[in-house]
Structure formats: structure tokens, C-alpha cells
Design a protein around this motif. Structure first.
Motif, PDB file in Angstrom:
ATOM      1  N   THR A  43       0.801  -1.223   0.000  1.00  0.00           N
ATOM      2  CA  THR A  43       0.000   0.000   0.000  1.00  0.00           C
ATOM      3  C   THR A  43       0.831   1.268   0.000  1.00  0.00           C
ATOM      4  N   GLY A  44       2.140   1.169  -0.176  1.00  0.00           N
ATOM      5  CA  GLY A  44       2.972   2.355  -0.072  1.00  0.00           C
ATOM      6  C   GLY A  44       2.899   2.897   1.347  1.00  0.00           C
ATOM      7  N   VAL A  45       2.561   4.170   1.487  1.00  0.00           N
ATOM      8  CA  VAL A  45       2.438   4.761   2.828  1.00  0.00           C
ATOM      9  C   VAL A  45       1.018   5.273   3.062  1.00  0.00           C
ATOM     10  N   LEU A  46       0.028   4.587   2.484  1.00  0.00           N
ATOM     11  CA  LEU A  46      -1.359   5.029   2.652  1.00  0.00           C
ATOM     12  C   LEU A  46      -1.762   5.045   4.124  1.00  0.00           C
ATOM     13  N   GLY A  47      -1.320   4.041   4.901  1.00  0.00           N
ATOM     14  CA  GLY A  47      -1.653   4.015   6.319  1.00  0.00           C
ATOM     15  C   GLY A  47      -1.138   5.239   7.040  1.00  0.00           C
ATOM     16  N   SER A  48       0.100   5.622   6.736  1.00  0.00           N
ATOM     17  CA  SER A  48       0.687   6.812   7.348  1.00  0.00           C
ATOM     18  C   SER A  48      -0.050   8.074   6.908  1.00  0.00           C
ATOM     19  N   VAL A  49      -0.396   8.147   5.622  1.00  0.00           N
ATOM     20  CA  VAL A  49      -1.084   9.335   5.099  1.00  0.00           C
ATOM     21  C   VAL A  49      -2.434   9.517   5.784  1.00  0.00           C
ATOM     22  N   ILE A  50      -3.187   8.427   5.937  1.00  0.00           N
ATOM     23  CA  ILE A  50      -4.508   8.515   6.573  1.00  0.00           C
ATOM     24  C   ILE A  50      -4.368   9.007   8.015  1.00  0.00           C
ATOM     25  N   GLN A  58      -9.533  11.377   2.953  1.00  0.00           N
ATOM     26  CA  GLN A  58      -9.352  10.204   3.810  1.00  0.00           C
ATOM     27  C   GLN A  58     -10.247   9.049   3.364  1.00  0.00           C
ATOM     28  N   ASP A  59     -11.500   9.348   3.082  1.00  0.00           N
ATOM     29  CA  ASP A  59     -12.441   8.298   2.686  1.00  0.00           C
ATOM     30  C   ASP A  59     -11.986   7.602   1.400  1.00  0.00           C
ATOM     31  N   GLU A  60     -11.582   8.408   0.428  1.00  0.00           N
ATOM     32  CA  GLU A  60     -11.113   7.837  -0.832  1.00  0.00           C
ATOM     33  C   GLU A  60      -9.898   6.941  -0.603  1.00  0.00           C
ATOM     34  N   LEU A  61      -8.985   7.420   0.219  1.00  0.00           N
ATOM     35  CA  LEU A  61      -7.741   6.680   0.443  1.00  0.00           C
ATOM     36  C   LEU A  61      -7.989   5.376   1.190  1.00  0.00           C
ATOM     37  N   ARG A  62      -8.926   5.376   2.128  1.00  0.00           N
ATOM     38  CA  ARG A  62      -9.238   4.128   2.849  1.00  0.00           C
ATOM     39  C   ARG A  62      -9.765   3.066   1.885  1.00  0.00           C
ATOM     40  N   THR A  63     -10.614   3.495   0.958  1.00  0.00           N
ATOM     41  CA  THR A  63     -11.145   2.558  -0.027  1.00  0.00           C
ATOM     42  C   THR A  63     -10.037   2.016  -0.925  1.00  0.00           C
ATOM     43  N   SER A 122       0.497   0.497  -9.061  1.00  0.00           N
ATOM     44  CA  SER A 122       1.755   1.243  -8.946  1.00  0.00           C
ATOM     45  C   SER A 122       1.506   2.737  -8.805  1.00  0.00           C
ATOM     46  N   LYS A 123       0.559   3.254  -9.590  1.00  0.00           N
ATOM     47  CA  LYS A 123       0.272   4.691  -9.537  1.00  0.00           C
ATOM     48  C   LYS A 123      -0.282   5.115  -8.183  1.00  0.00           C
ATOM     49  N   VAL A 124      -1.128   4.281  -7.594  1.00  0.00           N
ATOM     50  CA  VAL A 124      -1.702   4.621  -6.290  1.00  0.00           C
ATOM     51  C   VAL A 124      -0.614   4.613  -5.219  1.00  0.00           C
ATOM     52  N   ARG A 125       0.255   3.628  -5.272  1.00  0.00           N
ATOM     53  CA  ARG A 125       1.345   3.578  -4.280  1.00  0.00           C
ATOM     54  C   ARG A 125       2.229   4.810  -4.387  1.00  0.00           C
ATOM     55  N   GLU A 126       2.587   5.178  -5.614  1.00  0.00           N
ATOM     56  CA  GLU A 126       3.430   6.355  -5.798  1.00  0.00           C
ATOM     57  C   GLU A 126       2.711   7.624  -5.331  1.00  0.00           C
ATOM     58  N   LEU A 127       1.415   7.672  -5.579  1.00  0.00           N
ATOM     59  CA  LEU A 127       0.635   8.827  -5.147  1.00  0.00           C
ATOM     60  C   LEU A 127       0.645   8.956  -3.624  1.00  0.00           C
ATOM     61  N   SER A 128       0.619   7.823  -2.921  1.00  0.00           N
ATOM     62  CA  SER A 128       0.622   7.868  -1.454  1.00  0.00           C
ATOM     63  C   SER A 128       1.900   8.519  -0.934  1.00  0.00           C
ATOM     64  N   TYR A 129       3.040   8.210  -1.563  1.00  0.00           N
ATOM     65  CA  TYR A 129       4.300   8.837  -1.152  1.00  0.00           C
ATOM     66  C   TYR A 129       4.262  10.355  -1.392  1.00  0.00           C
ATOM     67  N   ASP A 130       3.732  10.752  -2.553  1.00  0.00           N
ATOM     68  CA  ASP A 130       3.673  12.187  -2.875  1.00  0.00           C
ATOM     69  C   ASP A 130       2.787  12.938  -1.889  1.00  0.00           C
ATOM     70  N   ILE A 131       1.665  12.315  -1.517  1.00  0.00           N
ATOM     71  CA  ILE A 131       0.771  12.971  -0.559  1.00  0.00           C
ATOM     72  C   ILE A 131       1.455  13.129   0.792  1.00  0.00           C
ATOM     73  N   GLU A 132       2.150  12.082   1.242  1.00  0.00           N
ATOM     74  CA  GLU A 132       2.820  12.182   2.544  1.00  0.00           C
ATOM     75  C   GLU A 132       3.912  13.248   2.508  1.00  0.00           C
ATOM     76  N   ASP A 133       4.648  13.316   1.406  1.00  0.00           N
ATOM     77  CA  ASP A 133       5.679  14.363   1.285  1.00  0.00           C
ATOM     78  C   ASP A 133       5.055  15.753   1.397  1.00  0.00           C
ATOM     79  N   CYS A 134       3.909  15.931   0.765  1.00  0.00           N
ATOM     80  CA  CYS A 134       3.203  17.217   0.824  1.00  0.00           C
ATOM     81  C   CYS A 134       2.801  17.546   2.258  1.00  0.00           C
TER      82      CYS A 134
END
Length: 821
Positions: free
Chosen positions: A10-17, A42-47, A72-84
Motif C-alpha cells: 500500500t505504499g504509505v497510505l496508512g501513514s497518510v490517513i 481520507q475516505d477515498e484513500l481508505r477505499t 503502482s500509480k496509487v502507491r506512488e501517489l501515497s508517497y507524494d501525498i505524505e511528502d506534501c
């Protein structure tokens, strides 16, 4: 069970949420529309997290390339969101109140925040738009039913049969006959120079067999012996110096000054020219690599012997060209030996296997083609399943579907894939993280667990529970035979060092490249995910000196790097370019382990997220940055090899620092004792107090530890085996200390009057483990005996007795070698 904040799935989706939830608190003071955007995000990311976890439960062959691309795109997106988010939080920090200056500063920051909120609002809208787009794409392919999270489980203990399994493979299963055949080929009584080259596919047990021969032949028959592993991308200078370190310490010490491989070769030839030597060279991948090693090994008539192992028949032929030599093809295990190895992992013996399972096990073993690694891997998978016929039949069907048309080596890789798919999500991420270490690298298990925790691969709990859970994860990987224990503690239950079989490592690397989990430089260049993806974790495993400037610039421009691991002979990269790439605001891990060089950490202002800083071996860091207090997330600072001038005063502001390891020459600052999170402190030099003997009036140096501070310290390593010093623990000192390790000079035993070198051990209320290294240089027998008796008596009278007590006697040179000085 708490959620992992980072994983391969899941990349870092857990951390982002979690971080989005933190942003909704009042402390961020965000506008209402921004908060609404965050909740929607948050809702979108949990799904999406639920969908990724479902996909991870499937074999890659079970879903199409479009779904892989979406994943792959969702995982990469999770990293970008956390960086932001991290960038926003870093810029959102305010000073403390309490003074007019702070008040003005705070007011200015609040004004600036108004403008920043406009920026974060726009950024939230942009990120929400991107997430929505990916969500819609995902819905075109899959229906979401439920979130499949890792289930809670009890701590996993090390299966006592797992370490024994590797011992069994070495000593019993099918090894006797081939071992004696190779010993016969070597004919050690002859004076002729001989080579035996063992070849065969990976996972067939070539290294095991060669090591059995190496250990069976007595050391007395040869002047010098050495064992080295070459690997696919060898650092030849390091490899040759490794041989030197085993055959001649004096020549090895001299080789530290040599700059070229040719110089090391001349030194080795000079060292071995008149000697009868026995060298085992494991895992040779190319003819040029063998030819270079061979050029350093003189051909003489002293009865020298060389064993090589390789997967490649052409390399084996090259090893045997022009000299008295024999090629030996490694054979698969017989069916009977395969059964013994298989049943040893699953039962106490084959007799304990239910008759209904025997037929299924025979069919499973036929698919393994007699390859020990394949047998161990499947046994490890079944060890975690019910011993029911229908369960084993299902595993057999999975194997049959995967391997029926493959070659033996491809069959083994498919078997490894089945073992990988069978892992729960959390173990997949921990296994893949092992790719940051080079091939044949001896992995320190505590260091590995700390890295797992730092990288967010362990579900968030209190620190002690996270480390225990990390140990549980490691035990489970060992129990499944995916990681090999190489050093087990005296209790027989704690693995201290481990490694990954090269075939399993190849499989792991292929997965991390596909998932962009780690980017690797291994000597042949960067892994395939280097140019097409953002770098999240970087592991430089071989010498990169010829491209150091180019690579440093590339890394500097890749601001998304979260961890950097550097191994090998990379002094140019460290000496000249360290400050160029140490500018990532999202960097969490910096682990440098190279042979030589001077590393400048420069200004650490940009490393605000750094949690783990370790510089090992010979790179020299003479001083730490004065603004080190900016590393407010730092948990591990390991510089035990570095002769620092001093610790900066601001280090006492690192209130999250858990582990501090420095060189014995570094003097302790008084404020260190007040660090609220500090649990481990080692090799520190404490300020000497003085004690006056009433009769003689002589003043003796004594390190007194009082009840103030060190309230959470669990482990303490103190060395006074290099100066005339002693130690005293006052009542109430270090109330939670559990493990104490001391290095003491026996010749000082009678310099301190009653009690000798250590006083007050009974005041350490929580003490459970005591280790003492006694340096007996320049000491008489009475001094050594008295010191040892004092320690044993103090341990015996301690309220926690019997405690674990280890006492070693070391001469100065041996102490340096064993204790990494």
C-alpha cells in the motif's frame, strides 16, 4: 492489530490517513473547507487501501497489466501525498510562548499561516482530484467488498527446528558421500597444486557442500586458510583484502594503505609464495573474476588446495584450466534424503508423519527436483498450515500449476513465489526490505528490526512492543525458511545474525524493482526502476566512485528519497559529495557502511524527518553539526566508530532520541542524562569524579552515576579498559537498567581500595544481564582473579540473582578485534 504505516502493498497510505487525521485537530487551525477536503480525501484513500490489500493477496498472474499499473500509480501517489503533508507540517511549526520575542514570532507565523493555508487548500484540492481519478480507474476493474487487514496474532517464537534445519542440511542430509568424494579429489597428501570446482544450479547446496569439506579438512595440514564469497558484482579489492585478513594480519594491515587491486595482488602473492594454503572461493559468476583471484594465488608445489563454487559450467572449466584440477557437478538430493530434509522441518522424524500425508508429501517432493532450497521453502510454507490432507493437496495443486513445464531452477523460483504469496502483508514488506543489504551480507538482527520500525513496516504501538513485534516477524520469516539464521544467542531462541540465500535474494530484488520499493546500485548499474520512477529507498551496494559526481547530482534532484543505504568502497561518494545529496526533506534513514572516507554531514536543517543515522566502519566524522537539535525526529544515532571531537551541546534537545552509540573517546554531556526517551547508551566516556582514600590520601578517579537522570535507560555499555578508571552506581541510579556491559582493566583492581573497580551493582534494581570483559594486559594473576571474584560475588548477592552473567578475559589485541575497536 494496529495498522502498518508503510508496506510494499500500500505504499504509505496508512501513514497518510493517520497524518490527515492529525491535520484535522485544532493545532493546525485549518479553514473549514480545507478540513472538508481532507475528510473526503481520507475516505477515498481508505477505499483504495482496501483494494490494494486485496490485490496483494493475488498472484501477479491473476490480474491484468492495467490493474498492475493502477496499483503502482496509487502507491506512488501515497508517497507524494505524505511528502506534501510533511512539508506543510514542517512549515506550520510555531515557537513556544512565554516571552515577548516568542509572542511576536508566533504572531508573524500565524500571519504567514494564512497564506500557507491558501496553498494547502489548493494542494488538498489537487491531491483529491488525483486520488479521485485513480479511484475511478480502479472501479473500472474491481468491486470493493471489504478491507483485508493483517489479523492479530500472538508473538511468534523462533521454531527450534528452524536453525537446526540448516545444521541438518550441513551435517546429515545427503552430504556424507559428496563430501568424501571431493576430499578424495583433493588428495591432500600430494604436494601438487590442486583445484576442485563445484558447479550446479542455484539452491542445490554447493556452498553447504564446499563448507563441509573446508571444515572437515584439519587446519594443521595447511599454513593458511581462507573462505570468501565472490557474488555477481564483486568488489575485487575488498575481496582480496578479505582473504588477506584471514591468512596474515600484518599483510592485511599493510594493505589498508594500498590504492589499487594490482598492489593487493602483489601483496597476496608475496604472502603466500612459500606457504601451503587452502582457499575456498564461493559463488564465482564470471571467468574474469576467477582469473583476477587466481592471479593472486601463487601456483607452488607445497600442496596448496583451492575449492571454487559456481552456477556456470564455463566458469568451472576456467577454474580447472592449465593446472591439476577436477570439476565436480553438484547432484540433487535423492528421494530418501529429500524426505529426511522435508520431514525434519515439519515433524520430529519421518515416523511422525501421518500415512495419509505421506503420499501427498511424495508428490510435493517430486516437484522440488531434489533441490534443498526448494524443499526447505515448501516445508517452511507447510509448517504454518494445518497438517490436514486437504490443505497439503491444495498446496500440491498450486505447485503443480506453477512448475509443471519449467526447468528445475524456474520451478524453484515459482515455489519461492508461492511461499511469498502465502505471506501476510506485513511479512511481505519486511522480507522485501532485506533487498537493501548486499548479497552475502551478514545482517545484524537488531539493526534490521530498528530499520523496519523506522521505515514504518511495523504497526504503530509503543516502542518496546514494536521491537518485540519486529522480532516476532523475523522469527516467522526464519520459521518459513525464507531467512537463514547464522548466529544464535546462548539462549538458543534469539537470532543475532542472519542472511538471505542468494536465490531468494534474486527473487526479492525482482519484486522490489517491479514494485519500486527499493532502487539498487549493484555494480552493473542501477536496477530497472531507476530511470522510470521516483526513488523512494536507495541502496548503493557496490563501488560507484567512477560515477560519484553524476550519481550525487541525480540523487540531489530526487527529493523524494526516504532512505539511503551505502555499502562497499564508496569513499569518493562519501568524501566529496555527501552534502550534495543529504538535502531531502523526507529522508528518514541514513545508513553508511563504507571502508574509508571522511563524511561531512553539513547543515542538517533540511533533514527534519531523519529518524535513523548510522555511520559504521571507517568513514570519519570529526564533528556533528552544531544545529543537530533540528533533528527532532531522530531516534537512533550510531557513530560508535567515529572519533568525534565532542558532542554538540544542542544534542540534549533531541527529546525523541532512543539510542546513542558513540566512540569511547567521546565525553558525556551532563544534559544527556535528562533525555526523556533515551534507552540505550554505549561506549561513552563519562566525566571523572574523585574519591579520596582516608589512609593514604591518594586521589583516585571514579565515575559516579547518581540517581538524577537516565530514568528510562535499559542498556548501558561503558568501557574503562583503556584508562585507570572505576565505576560506582549510587542508590537509585538507572532504575530501569536491564543490561549492563563493562570493559575493565585488571591491572587497576587494587588501585581503588575496598570493592575494586565496580561498586554499587546491588543498587541497579532492574538488572537482569551483566557482561564483563576483563583486559588482563600488564596485570598479574592476583589482580585478574580478584576482579573476577568481585564481579561474581556482586552478581551473586544482587536481589535479582541468579542473573545472566558473562565474564570474558581478553588481551588488548583480542579485545580490539572482538569488540570492534
Amino acid at each position: 492489530m494496529a495498522e502498518m504505516i508503510s508496506s510494499a502493498a500500500t505504499g504509505v497510505l496508512g501513514s497518510v490517513i493517520d497524518k490527515l487525521a492529525d491535520m484535522l485537530t485544532d493545532k493546525c487551525n485549518l479553514a473549514r473547507d480545507v478540513k472538508q477536503g481532507i475528510r473526503s480525501l481520507q475516505d477515498e484513500l481508505r477505499t483504495m487501501e482496501a483494494m490494494l490489500l486485496r490485490l496483494e493477496d493475488k498472484d501477479d498472474d491473476q490480474f491484468d497489466p492495467l490493474a498492475k499499473d493502477w496499483r503502482s500509480k496509487v502507491r506512488e501517489l501515497s508517497y507524494d501525498i505524505e511528502d506534501c503533508i510533511d512539508h506543510f507540517v514542517l512549515n506550520h511549526s510555531h515557537g513556544d510562548g512565554g516571552s515577548m520575542a516568542n509572542f511576536v514570532h508566533k504572531a508573524i507565523q500565524m500571519v504567514k499561516t494564512l497564506f500557507k493555508d491558501r496553498g494547502i487548500a489548493e494542494e488538498i484540492r489537487r491531491l483529491k482530484r488525483l486520488v479521485s481519478e485513480q479511484s475511478e480507474r480502479g472501479k473500472r476493474y474491481y468491486d470493493i467488498n471489504q478491507c483485508l487487514l493483517a489479523s492479530s496474532s500472538q508473538p511468534v517464537l523462533l521454531d527450534p527446528r528452524a536453525p537446526a534445519l540448516f545444521q541438518e542440511a550441513r551435517d546429515l542430509v545427503g552430504i556424507d558421500t559428496p563430501r568424501e568424494e571431493i576430499i578424495s579429489l583433493l588428495r591432500c597428501e600430494d604436494k601438487e597444486h590442486k583445484v576442485v570446482s563445484i558447479y550446479g544450479i542455484g539452491g542445490q547446496g554447493k556452498t553447504t557442500l564446499a563448507m563441509e569439506v573446508y571444515n572437515k579438512i584439519t587446519e594443521a595440514a595447511f599454513h593458511s586458510r581462507a573462505f570468501v564469497s565472490v557474488s555477481q558484482t564483486p568488489d575485487m579489492k575488498k575481496l582480496l583484502r578479505d582473504i588477506l585478513s584471514q591468512i596474515s594480519k600484518s599483510h592485511f594491515d599493510q594493505s589498508q594503505m594500498l590504492e589499487t587491486v594490482e598492489q593487493v595482488i602483489r601483496t597476496m602473492k608475496e604472502c603466500l609464495k612459500d606457504k601451503r594454503y587452502f582457499i575456498l572461493i564461493d559463488d564465482i559468476w564470471s571467468v574474469p573474476a576467477w582469473e583476477l583471484v587466481r592471479s593472486a594465488l601463487p601456483v607452488n608445489d607445497n600442496g596448496s588446495r583451492i575449492i571454487t563454487t559456481t552456477r556456470i559450467e564455463a566458469v568451472a572449466k576456467s577454474c580447472c584450466a592449465g593446472i591439476a584440477a577436477q570439476m565436480y557437478q553438484a547432484k540433487p538430493l535423492s528421494h530418501e534424503d529429500s524426505q529426511r530434509l522435508f520431514f525434519k522441518r515439519l515433524f520430529l522424524s519421518g515416523d511422525d508423519c501421518h500415512p495419509d500425508l505421506r503420499k501427498v508429501s511424495d508428490d510435493i517432493l517430486k516437484k522440488c527436483c531434489g533441490l534443498p532450497l526448494a524443499i526447505i521453502s515448501i516445508a517452511g510454507l507447510l509448517a504454518n498450515r494445518s497438517k490436514a490432507v486437504e490443505v497439503w493437496v491444495n498446496v500440491l495443486r498450486s505447485i503443480a500449476a506453477a512448475v509443471d513445464k519449467d526447468s528445475p531452477i524456474d520451478k524453484m523460483k515459482r515455489i519461492l513465489l508461492l511461499s511469498y504469496v502465502d505471506l501476510p502483508h506485513h511479512l511481505k514488506s519486511c522480507l522485501l526490505y532485506l533487498s537493501v543489504f548486499p548479497e552475502d551480507y551478514p545482517i545484524d538482527c537488531r539493526q534490521l528490526i530498528f530499520l523496519w520500525v523506522t521505515e514504518g513496516l511495523i504497526p504503530r504501538q509503543d516502542r518496546e512492543s514494536m521491537e518485540q513485534l519486529g522480532r516476532s516477524y523475523l522469527n516467522e520469516l526464519i520459521n518459513r525458511s525464507l531467512v537463514q539464521p547464522t548466529k544464535v544467542g546462548g539462549d538458543g531462541a534469539t537470532v543475532k545474525q542472519c542472511r538471505v540465500h542468494d536465490v531468494i535474494l534474486e527473487f526479492i530484488v525482482s519484486k522490489v524493482v517491479e514494485d519500486n520499493f527499493v532502487t539498487i546500485w549493484n555494480g552493473n548499474g542501477f536496477s530497472k526502476n531507476y530511470s522510470s520512477n521516483k526513488i523512494r529507498r536507495l541502496s548503493i551496494q557496490k563501488d560507484i566512485s567512477s560515477r560519484a559526481k553524476e550519481i550525487a547530482k541525480t540523487i540531489k534532484n530526487r527529493a523524494q528519497i526516504r532512505s539511503i543505504n551505502i555499502f562497499g568502497s564508496n569513499s569518493v561518494l562519501i568524501n566529496k559529495h555527501a552534502t550534495e545529496f543529504l538535502n531531502s526533506q523526507v529522508l528518514r534513514v541514513l545508513n553508511i557502511e563504507v571502508e574509508y572516507g571522511e563524511c561531512s554531514l553539513g547543515n542538517v536543517k533540511s533533514l527534519g524527518q531523519l529518524k535513523y543515522l548510522r555511520i559504521n566502519n571507517y568513514p570519519m566524522v570529526h564533528k556533528l553539526p552544531q544545529d543537530i537539535e533540528k533533528l527532532q525526529h531522530l531516534e537512533t544515532l550510531d557513530l560508535r566508530w567515529q572519533c568525534l571531537e565532542k558532542l554538540p551541546a544542542s544534542i540534549i534537545q533531541l527529546q525523541k532520541l532512543v539510542r546513542l552509540h558513540v566512540h569511547r573517546s567521546v565525553r558525556l554531556l551532563n544534559g544527556i542524562r535528562n533525555l526523556q526517551a533515551l534507552e540505550e547508551l554505549s561506549r561513552i566516556n563519562m566525566k571523572l569524579n574523585t574519591t579520596k582514600d582516608g589512609d593514604s590520601g591518594i586521589v583516585y578517579p571514579r565515575n559516579a552515576i547518581n540517581p538524577q537522570g537516565f530514568q528510562r535507560l535499559l542498556k548501558f555499555h561503558f568501557r574503562c579498559d583503556w584508562c585507570d578508571a572505576a565505576l560506582e552506581f549510587e542508590p537509585g541510579a538507572m532504575p530501569k537498567l536491564q543490561r549492563l556491559k563493562l570493559g575493565l582493566m585488571a591491572r587497576c583492581q587494587f588501585m581503588f581500595g575496598e570493592g575494586g573497580l565496580v561498586l554499587g551493582l546491588q543498587n541497579l534494581a532492574g538488572l537482569k544481564h551483566l557482561a564483563i570483559d576483563i583486559n588482563y594486559d600488564a596485570a598479574v594473576a592476583d589482580e585478574v582473579e580478584a576482579l573476577e571474584n568481585d564481579i561474581r560475588d556482586a552478581a551473586g548477592f544482587h536481589p535479582n540473582s541468579p542473573m545472566v552473567l558473562q565474564v570474558r578475559r581478553l588481551a588488548r589485541k583480542l579485545a580490539r578485534k572482538l569488540l570492534n575497536f
